[in-house]
Design an enzyme around this catalytic site. Structure first.
Site, PDB file in Angstrom:
ATOM      1  NE  ARG A 295      -0.996  -9.538  -6.278  1.00  0.00           N
ATOM      2  CZ  ARG A 295       0.340  -9.458  -6.433  1.00  0.00           C
ATOM      3  NH1 ARG A 295       0.893  -9.873  -7.433  1.00  0.00           N
ATOM      4  NH2 ARG A 295       0.934  -8.963  -5.425  1.00  0.00           N
ATOM      5  CE1 TYR A 438      -8.816  -6.966  -0.320  1.00  0.00           C
ATOM      6  CE2 TYR A 438      -8.886  -7.460   2.024  1.00  0.00           C
ATOM      7  CZ  TYR A 438      -9.680  -7.217   0.904  1.00  0.00           C
ATOM      8  OH  TYR A 438     -11.002  -7.612   0.821  1.00  0.00           O
ATOM      9  CD  GLU A 439      -4.455 -10.838  -1.162  1.00  0.00           C
ATOM     10  OE1 GLU A 439      -3.333 -11.425  -1.509  1.00  0.00           O
ATOM     11  OE2 GLU A 439      -4.874 -11.169  -0.139  1.00  0.00           O
ATOM     12  N   GLY A 440      -1.478  -6.458  -2.103  1.00  0.00           N
ATOM     13  CA  GLY A 440      -0.743  -5.761  -3.215  1.00  0.00           C
ATOM     14  C   GLY A 440      -1.503  -4.601  -3.453  1.00  0.00           C
TER      15      GLY A 440
END
Length: 586
Positions: A295, A438-440
């Site tokens: 992140r 992406y990655e949340g």
């Protein structure tokens, strides 16, 4: 495509003058890492990014990746650049010395990573995920797995992936259905499909270590029943070399808006042999080691793209002649003045510059805390860990939102030419867009910040972050700036404490606003500390540039916080009152 030049002057200022790297390293017993060494790493990283990686960026976007007969081919030059990268030891910067890594501080590696993201974010992504995989294997895998895989992953001889997402299970991993059946030899048979797997296959290395989330037969329902497995593309033989092909395959490659030069695969596992990483049913905690690093690294992607867009816009504004400046003729020997003299263009460029350099300072501060978490005393590590936890969703969420804003401004500076592919500015917008997803997604980052990092653990993460920024303000010499920074930090802290008392519905409704409110407040503090420290610089352009850009940020951008503050303190009634039918009048 805009020609990229690494911002080494700004990085040297941040590391040496602003952060005080020499004192920082002495406090961590790393005194052997002196200024000369750090500058040499920056210089060599800049050279590699500018001369090797950046020239591949636009052509890589044009060529994209291909899948034929189950094998992925990346654009021309990508694999060769990767071999040069690992041969020069770049992949091993952060790896454990026990497994042939260099174990350098993050504050040395992070600036190089920013450069690589500016030069070619598609190329950088596979390296980034390998570094994150190294963290998960280092922290959670047993000795046998570490001995088999870590040296190869740290060197870059093999790469790693993160296999979480399934068609029905994205953010909500409790819906995950991939299965893991025990084998007689202690391994597991992994069966299921994963989507959106960056670097799921490539032609760079002769093996790939997939880190896969799956469920054991006796797994409880929900996220508490998820385990993590290492599933290699090729099984490793008794000599530590790739041997028999594992029973996994690439189902397809996604056709994407951006990052076209990075293969994003649908991965199918058909009773593929894998090994448990960590204890059974602790896969989510193990994977978060990897995800939290990724992140921040995605935040660096937003920063890198922003820097590339700012450089392209600034160079174009200097060269593009259009009309006369409203403040008077600037180039009497030319038919028109450059658009750099237009106030509106300057506003866009200064917005790009202020956001980019502010986020660069945030990334360096974050890296210094990762240094402490790795090399400091137990008490220092605990405090740094709290700061990192609080800043991670801000770094990921705000820095990627910033990357999209800045890259869109880059197109605006170019006008119609920015919309044309050959100039390269529209690619930056397309590449930046995924970083917010992406990655949340950034909405998930905001919710994590406000509901977990702010409102839990008796405010320990907020307190640690406030303490760090307060200590930075104490070093400010200019009395007026110091007072302004103290007032700003107090407002942010008081507001944060008040917000933390809201109920779950209000927190959810305020989450995105709180993330941005926090980011603007904290960047305001960082800008004040930078402007103050820059007054001691013997570089007059940097000295005046930091001062003027700080003034611009405080006058033009910091007021954005007030809109976010008003929203985050409001109740959520207006969000929940409309019925589901009222979203559509059909």
């Amino acid at each position: 495509m805009p020609q990229y030049t690494a911002p080494t002057t700004d990085l040297q200022f941040l590391l040496h003058d602003w952060l005080g790297l020499e004192k920082h390293y002495q406090g961590l017993n790393l005194a052997e890492l002196d200024k000369e060494l750090v500058n040499e790493v920056l210089a060599q990283g800049a050279k590699f990014a500018e001369q090797v990686i950046a020239p591949l960026n636009r052509e890589g976007d044009e060529q994209s990746c291909t899948l034929k007969d189950g094998k992925v081919t990346t654009p021309e030059g990508f694999a060769e650049a990767y071999q040069e990268y690992i041969a020069n030891g770049w992949n091993a910067m952060l790896g454990s010395a026990e497994f042939d890594g260099q174990e350098l501080p993050y504050s040395i590696a992070v600036p190089v990573h920013e450069m690589l993201n500016s030069a070619n974010v598609s190329w950088r992504l596979i390296c980034m995920l390998t570094e994150s995989a190294v963290l998960a294997v280092t922290k959670h895998a047993d000795e046998a797995l570490q001995q088999t895989y870590l040296s190869k992953l740290i060197s870059g001889e093999w790469t790693g992936t993160m296999c979480l997402t399934e068609p029905q299970a994205g953010t909500d991993l409790s819906l995950l259905s991939t299965k893991a059946e025990p084998n007689d030899d202690g391994s597991y048979a992994i069966t299921g499909s994963k989507i959106f797997i960056s670097g799921g296959d490539q032609d760079w290395t002769d093996n790939i270590a997939h880190l896969v989330l799956a469920r054991l037969p006796d797994a409880p329902a929900g996220v508490k029943g998820i385990s993590l497995f290492l599933v290699p593309k090729f099984l490793v033989d008794e000599n530590g070399q790739p041997g028999e092909a594992n029973t996994l395959s690439v189902g397809s490659l996604e056709k994407k808006m951006g990052l076209k030069a990075c293969p994003t695969a649908v991965m199918n596992f058909d009773a593929a042999k894998g090994w448990l990483v960590g204890a059974p049913h602790t896969g989510l905690a193990c994977m978060f080691t990897m995800m939290n690093d990724a992140r921040f690294q995605v935040g660096l992607q937003g920063l890198g793209i922003a820097e590339a867009s700012f450089q392209g816009a600034l160079n174009y504004a200097r060269e593009r002649l259009q009309s006369r400046a409203p403040q008077g003729v600037q180039a009497p020997d030319a038919k028109a003045d450059s658009i750099l003299h237009q106030p509106d263009v300057r506003k866009m460029l200064l917005t790009q510059k202020a956001l980019t350099e502010g986020c660069r300072a945030l990334s360096i501060l974050y890296a210094s805390q990762m240094d402490i978490e790795h090399f400091g005393s137990d008490e220092e590590k605990a405090n740094a860990s709290n700061v990192i936890a609080f800043l991670t969703p801000i770094a990921k969420g705000f820095m990627t939102d910033m990357g999209s804003e800045v890259s869109n401004l880059g197109i605006q500076v170019y006008g119609g030419h920015g919309y044309i592919r050959e100039w390269g500015m529209e690619q930056l917008v397309r590449d930046a867009r995924i970083t917010q997803l992406y990655e949340g997604t950034n909405g998930i980052q905001a919710l994590d910040l406000i509901s977990r990092k702010l409102a839990r653990d008796n405010g320990s993460k907020l307190a640690a972050t406030h303490g760090l920024f307060a200590s930075m303000i104490e070093a400010v010499e200019n009395a007026a700036l110091k007072s302004q920074a103290q007032t700003l930090l107090k407002e942010w802290h008081d507001t944060s404490v008040a917000v933390a008392k809201q109920d779950a519905t209000q927190l959810a409704g305020a989450a995105y606003d709180y993330m941005h409110y926090s980011a603007y407040c904290l960047l305001g503090v960082l800008w004040i500390t930078m402007a103050d420290k820059a007054q001691q610089s013997d570089n007059p352009v940097l000295r005046e540039g930091k001062s003027n850009t700080c003034a611009f940020f405080l006058k033009r951008l910091l007021p954005r916080k007030d809109v976010f503050k008003a929203n985050l303190l409001a109740d959520a009634d207006d969000l929940l009152t409309p019925s589901t039918e009222q979203f559509d009048y059909q």
